[in-house]
Enzyme design. Structure first.
Site, PDB file in Angstrom:
ATOM      1  N   GLU A 199       1.110  -0.803  -0.010  1.00 49.33           N
ATOM      2  CA  GLU A 199      -0.073   0.043  -0.116  1.00 49.33           C
ATOM      3  C   GLU A 199       0.865   1.653  -0.307  1.00 49.33           C
ATOM      4  O   GLU A 199       2.051   1.647   0.523  1.00 49.33           O
ATOM      5  CB  GLU A 199      -0.442   0.191   0.712  1.00 49.33           C
ATOM      6  CG  GLU A 199      -1.378   1.386   1.514  1.00 49.33           C
ATOM      7  CD  GLU A 199      -2.404   1.302   2.670  1.00 49.33           C
ATOM      8  OE1 GLU A 199      -2.270   0.219   3.163  1.00 49.33           O
ATOM      9  OE2 GLU A 199      -2.686   2.828   3.115  1.00 49.33           O
TER      10      GLU A 199
ATOM     11  N   LYS B 126     -10.719  -2.445   7.558  1.00 46.01           N
ATOM     12  CA  LYS B 126      -9.348  -1.168   8.170  1.00 46.01           C
ATOM     13  C   LYS B 126      -9.529  -1.165   9.815  1.00 46.01           C
ATOM     14  O   LYS B 126     -10.282  -0.427  10.101  1.00 46.01           O
ATOM     15  CB  LYS B 126      -8.498  -0.402   7.752  1.00 46.01           C
ATOM     16  CG  LYS B 126      -7.360   0.278   8.460  1.00 46.01           C
ATOM     17  CD  LYS B 126      -6.485   1.322   7.166  1.00 46.01           C
ATOM     18  CE  LYS B 126      -5.884   2.053   8.019  1.00 46.01           C
ATOM     19  NZ  LYS B 126      -4.661   2.532   7.692  1.00 46.01           N
TER      20      LYS B 126
ATOM     21  N   ARG C 140       0.486  10.541   1.285  1.00 46.82           N
ATOM     22  CA  ARG C 140       0.411  11.448   1.778  1.00 46.82           C
ATOM     23  C   ARG C 140       1.703  12.580   1.580  1.00 46.82           C
ATOM     24  O   ARG C 140       2.702  13.441   2.068  1.00 46.82           O
ATOM     25  CB  ARG C 140       1.229  11.627   3.247  1.00 46.82           C
ATOM     26  CG  ARG C 140       0.102  10.211   3.858  1.00 46.82           C
ATOM     27  CD  ARG C 140       0.721   9.433   4.892  1.00 46.82           C
ATOM     28  NE  ARG C 140      -0.613   8.511   6.159  1.00 46.82           N
ATOM     29  CZ  ARG C 140      -0.569   7.794   6.172  1.00 46.82           C
ATOM     30  NH1 ARG C 140       0.390   7.880   6.876  1.00 46.82           N
ATOM     31  NH2 ARG C 140      -1.358   6.451   6.324  1.00 46.82           N
TER      32      ARG C 140
HETATM   33  C1  3PG Z   1      -2.195   3.494   8.240  1.00 44.44           C
HETATM   34  O1  3PG Z   1      -2.189   4.236   7.651  1.00 44.44           O
HETATM   35  O2  3PG Z   1      -1.739   2.398   7.773  1.00 44.44           O
HETATM   36  C2  3PG Z   1      -0.822   3.653   9.179  1.00 44.44           C
HETATM   37  O3  3PG Z   1      -0.004   4.679   8.966  1.00 44.44           O
HETATM   38  C3  3PG Z   1       0.096   2.482   9.102  1.00 44.44           C
HETATM   39  O4  3PG Z   1       0.727   2.614  10.721  1.00 44.44           O
HETATM   40  P1  3PG Z   1       2.240   2.537  10.984  1.00 44.44           P
HETATM   41  O5  3PG Z   1       3.474   3.273  10.601  1.00 44.44           O
HETATM   42  O6  3PG Z   1       2.160   2.720  12.747  1.00 44.44           O
HETATM   43  O7  3PG Z   1       2.599   1.414  10.906  1.00 44.44           O
END
Ligand code: 3PG
Length: 229
Positions: A53, A139, A57
């Protein structure tokens, strides 16, 4: 995948599991430089994580997505919060859409683009709204901050038809605990591709992290049933 008029409960997000094809750990990548994308995806795939994914951003996100998709990897767009981002992601080759929350407008845009949409939820009310809109693959974000495995269990209990992909604060150790829950079909996160390792092109290190994560599949740890006495 599903058309915009298909409101059959559960049909709108089952497609995410078809696209992920049994992969249960999905790296969440936020890239500053699109030239990092293909070597990173290659390192992760060699480590057993062939689905990624790429979050929308940064200014590099769509170019990174396009490069990874053109190189043949299964890549989706994350952090999709506005419907107009869906068409951009689809044009870049996204195979799925992920969001931190649920939006009807994004859901409709994803349906029109023929892409599975994995919306984010964090409360029982949000789960109910997503289920009402036809989604039963969700999610759960931010999983660790919500209370980790205990929070997933508590939120899953009233919704036996829903399966979750927890993300947020997950690491190599906790991912095993999440994946052991029947209500969890996958986990996502950035721990397999730390920013410092991406910035220095430490692809072998990232490959090692991916191998550890891909070995987290509970089924690989269990002895075959046929060997039971
Ligand atoms: C996401 O968008 O799923 C999160 O930003 C991932 O979170 P993490 O960086 O704490 O793994």
């Amino acid at each position: 995948m599903n058309g915009p008029d298909d409101n059959t409960p559960g049909t709108r997000t089952r497609g995410i599991e078809d696209v992920w094809a049994g992969v249960s750990v999905v790296p969440v990548l936020t890239l500053a430089d699109p030239s990092q994308a293909v070597p990173l995806a290659r390192a992760l795939a060699r480590g057993g994580l062939p689905v990624v994914e790429i979050t929308l951003r940064t200014g590099a996100s769509l170019d990174a997505l396009e490069a990874v998709a053109a190189a043949g990897f299964v890549a989706g767009a994350g952090t999709v919060t506005r419907p107009e981002q869906v068409a951009l992601a689809a044009a870049a080759g996204a195979r799925f859409i992920v969001a931190p929350g649920f939006s009807r407008a994004v859901a409709e845009a994803a349906a029109e683009a023929g892409l599975p949409y994995l919306p984010g939820v964090a409360t029982a009310t949000e789960i109910m709204r997503a289920v009402e809109a036809g989604f039963d693959r969700l999610k759960l974000f931010p999983a660790a901050q919500l209370g980790g495995v205990a929070a997933v269990k508590a939120l899953a209990a009233p919704f036996p038809q829903v399966r979750f992909c927890p993300t947020g604060g997950i690491d190599a150790t906790s991912c095993r605990d999440y994946l052991a829950l029947p209500a969890v079909f996958a986990v996502g996160g950035s721990w397999t591709a730390p920013n410092a390792a991406i910035a220095t092109g430490a692809w072998a290190h990232i490959g090692s992290l991916a191998r550890i994560a891909s070995g987290a599949l509970p089924s690989r740890e269990e002895p075959p049933m046929s060997r039971a006495p």
